[in-house]
Design an enzyme around this catalytic site. Structure first.
Site, PDB file in Angstrom:
ATOM      1  N   GLU A 118       0.959  -1.289  -0.124  1.00 23.32           N
ATOM      2  CA  GLU A 118      -0.040  -0.246  -0.044  1.00 23.32           C
ATOM      3  C   GLU A 118       0.761   1.180  -0.061  1.00 23.32           C
ATOM      4  OE1 GLU A 118      -3.385  -2.083   2.703  1.00 23.32           O
ATOM      5  OE2 GLU A 118      -2.210  -0.338   3.651  1.00 23.32           O
ATOM      6  N   PRO A 119       1.650   1.710  -1.140  1.00 24.55           N
ATOM      7  CA  PRO A 119       2.339   2.871  -1.346  1.00 24.55           C
ATOM      8  C   PRO A 119       1.377   4.123  -1.622  1.00 24.55           C
ATOM      9  CG  PRO A 119       2.632   1.465  -3.097  1.00 24.55           C
ATOM     10  CD  PRO A 119       1.852   0.579  -2.230  1.00 24.55           C
ATOM     11  N   ARG A 141       2.698   7.667  -0.374  1.00 23.21           N
ATOM     12  CA  ARG A 141       3.954   8.755  -0.339  1.00 23.21           C
ATOM     13  C   ARG A 141       4.916   8.557  -1.557  1.00 23.21           C
ATOM     14  NH1 ARG A 141       5.988  11.140   4.313  1.00 23.21           N
ATOM     15  NH2 ARG A 141       5.049   9.447   5.427  1.00 23.21           N
ATOM     16  N   ARG A 189       3.106  19.050   8.164  1.00 22.39           N
ATOM     17  CA  ARG A 189       3.765  18.209   8.382  1.00 22.39           C
ATOM     18  C   ARG A 189       5.141  18.576   9.255  1.00 22.39           C
ATOM     19  NH1 ARG A 189       6.572  15.274   5.442  1.00 22.39           N
ATOM     20  NH2 ARG A 189       6.506  13.529   6.471  1.00 22.39           N
ATOM     21  N   CYS A 231      -0.176  32.679  12.782  1.00 25.79           N
ATOM     22  CA  CYS A 231       0.282  33.196  14.353  1.00 25.79           C
ATOM     23  C   CYS A 231       0.597  32.049  15.224  1.00 25.79           C
ATOM     24  CB  CYS A 231      -0.943  34.199  14.946  1.00 25.79           C
ATOM     25  SG  CYS A 231      -0.495  35.014  16.339  1.00 25.79           S
ATOM     26  N   GLU A 232       1.588  31.381  15.056  1.00 24.94           N
ATOM     27  CA  GLU A 232       2.306  30.259  15.550  1.00 24.94           C
ATOM     28  C   GLU A 232       3.817  30.248  15.379  1.00 24.94           C
ATOM     29  OE1 GLU A 232       0.987  28.016  17.597  1.00 24.94           O
ATOM     30  OE2 GLU A 232      -1.339  28.473  17.044  1.00 24.94           O
ATOM     31  N   TYR A 290       0.466  14.198   1.583  1.00 23.41           N
ATOM     32  CA  TYR A 290      -0.005  14.673   3.127  1.00 23.41           C
ATOM     33  C   TYR A 290      -0.060  16.088   3.540  1.00 23.41           C
ATOM     34  CZ  TYR A 290       0.516   9.645   4.117  1.00 23.41           C
ATOM     35  OH  TYR A 290       0.573   8.367   3.972  1.00 23.41           O
TER      36      TYR A 290
END
Length: 463
Positions: A314-315, A317, A357, A388-389, A418
């Site tokens: 199940e690839p 990425r 990510r 704002c982080e 992702y």
């Protein structure tokens, strides 16, 4: 400028000879510079794409996606045939799912994995034969299971005792027959970030090996459920074969024991094959990876005196990751002194809303100026977003030309997996469109949002 010895750069990040270069393992194979230094992807220039679609913009190289899909399919087909079995490749839809991607996968003769009712509907609306779908998830609702059974999903991967009973009630009520696999935890930890290692015991997915036999016995005694085999996924962004070898060996001990009670026709070893995000990442070539995994399974079966089962993988990425490039516009820059060195902060018009990510996993990325080349020497930078982080980091450590400035287009590589699925509207920032490029042409495959789109969800605003 500062040398590597005096800068706060991590040890793995070397000062490049050319801060304009495109590392082949990280960027799509079609990526190149035009005569005037502009980034070109599949024949489309960054400037033209941005002129039409704006920034931020997620660009997906269709040819790269298709090539990687067929490479994986052919590699596992070849390895399986060599060892007297078959292999089936499922595209892991959670990496990036829309109807166009599903159609590409079906064109290239891959099956598709989904893990929610929403993903199931996307696959069906794309025209997928439900028999070519696998349905994952640790908390599938009764409605989701009923829908999966009704449309004829090929395989449901069972994740809990409760799910066995729910599914049994559905097939008993409808008279359907449903093929199922049991997800198990081999106890093998992938060599990856803790939050990405999904086969250790203390986590939400699957059955411990010690409880799996009883679960299989229960499945086998229930009318309408057809036991098709075992599933085990050990994590993500894995570069070697060793983890798969050890995990398969443990699962095959269970597989052998289960043969006493009936057939165990299939073994699904999941995915998690790593890709290059930076120049120091060195994933195993797909053909070598496929042969290594399948030969390890074949040898483990030989030692146990059992036939090698049909295999599946199940690839996700590994198919779409390096095919994606995100384009931003630089808004501001500032230099911050750090000890004897300094780092330049380069702020762009996206951030953790389109790529969570780095904030979630500390993921590393590579970036290049996309609108021009520069003769300026390399400068250590941190590319940050507009949110704002303080953790709103797009590329944690990179060397860009020292004259990077407001108005430059910046391209971040390997954003095909992702990024869009994890995107959000944090700070009321609309999500960007996804544009597929191929042979000098571009088309929108996922529409971007506008601020008006976001405001329509606020019940306190009059229509």
């Amino acid at each position: 400028m500062h040398s590597a010895a005096s800068s706060p750069a991590p040890d793995w990040l070397a000062v490049p000879d050319d801060a304009n270069d495109l590392v082949r393992s990280v960027w799509p194979a079609s990526a190149q510079r035009s005569a005037d230094g502009e980034l070109i992807i599949a024949g489309m220039s960054a400037g033209e794409l941005v002129r039409i679609h704006g920034t931020p913009l997620q660009v997906l190289d269709e040819g790269e996606v298709r090539r990687r899909a067929t490479t994986l399919r052919d590699a596992f087909d070849t390895a399986a045939a060599k060892h007297g079995t078959t292999a089936r490749v499922y595209y892991a839809g959670k990496a990036l799912l829309n109807t166009t991607i599903v159609r590409w996968m079906l064109d290239e003769e891959l099956n598709v994995d989904v893990c929610t009712g929403g993903e199931l509907e996307v696959a069906l609306l794309a025209g997928a034969d439900a028999a070519r779908l696998g349905f994952h998830g640790n908390n599938k609702s009764v409605n989701e299971l009923e829908r999966a059974v009704a449309v004829g999903v090929g395989t449901i991967i069972i994740d809990s005792e409760i799910e066995i009973e729910r599914l049994a009630q559905i097939v008993a009520r409808t008279g359907a027959e449903q093929r199922v696999m049991l997800r198990v935890n081999s106890g093998v930890h992938a060599e990856t970030h803790d939050f990405l290692a999904t086969a250790h015991e203390d986590q939400k997915f699957g059955f411990p090996l010690t409880q799996a036999a009883a679960a299989v016995a229960r499945i086998r005694e229930l009318p309408g459920l057809v036991f098709a085999g075992l599933h085990c996924h050990i994590g993500s962004q894995i570069f070697g074969v060793a983890g798969f070898r050890e995990s398969a060996a443990r699962v095959l001990d269970l597989h052998k024991d289960l043969l006493a009670g009936g057939d165990v026709p299939q073994l699904n070893l999941g995915g998690g094959f790593g890709i290059a995000y930076t120049r120091v990442d060195d994933p195993v070539p797909i053909a070598e990876l496929a042969e290594g995994i399948v030969s390890a399974v074949a040898e483990a079966c030989r030692r146990r005196g059992i036939s090698i089962p049909a295999l599946s993988f199940e690839p996700g990425r590994a198919i779409v990751g390096n095919a994606g490039v995100t384009l931003y516009e630089v808004g501001t820059t500032k230099d911050v002194a750090l000890g004897s060195g300094s780092r330049r902060y380069v702020s762009v018009d996206g951030g953790m809303s389109d790529n969570a990510r780095p904030a979630l996993y500390g993921a590393q990325y590579s970036a290049r100026i996309a609108s021009r080349v520069s003769t300026a020497g390399p400068q250590l930078v941190r590319v940050v977003g507009r949110h704002c982080e303080s953790g709103d980091i797009v590329v944690d450590h990179e060397y860009l030309p020292g004259d990077v400035a407001p108005g430059d287009l910046l391209a971040v590589a390997a954003t095909g997996a992702y990024c869009a699925p994890l995107s959000s509207n944090y700070n009321h920032v609309p999500r960007p469109p996804i544009v597929a490029v191929r042979d000098g042409a571009a088309r929108v495959i996922v529409h971007g949002e506008s601020l008006s789109d976001l405001l329509t969800r606020d019940a306190g605003i009059a229509p």
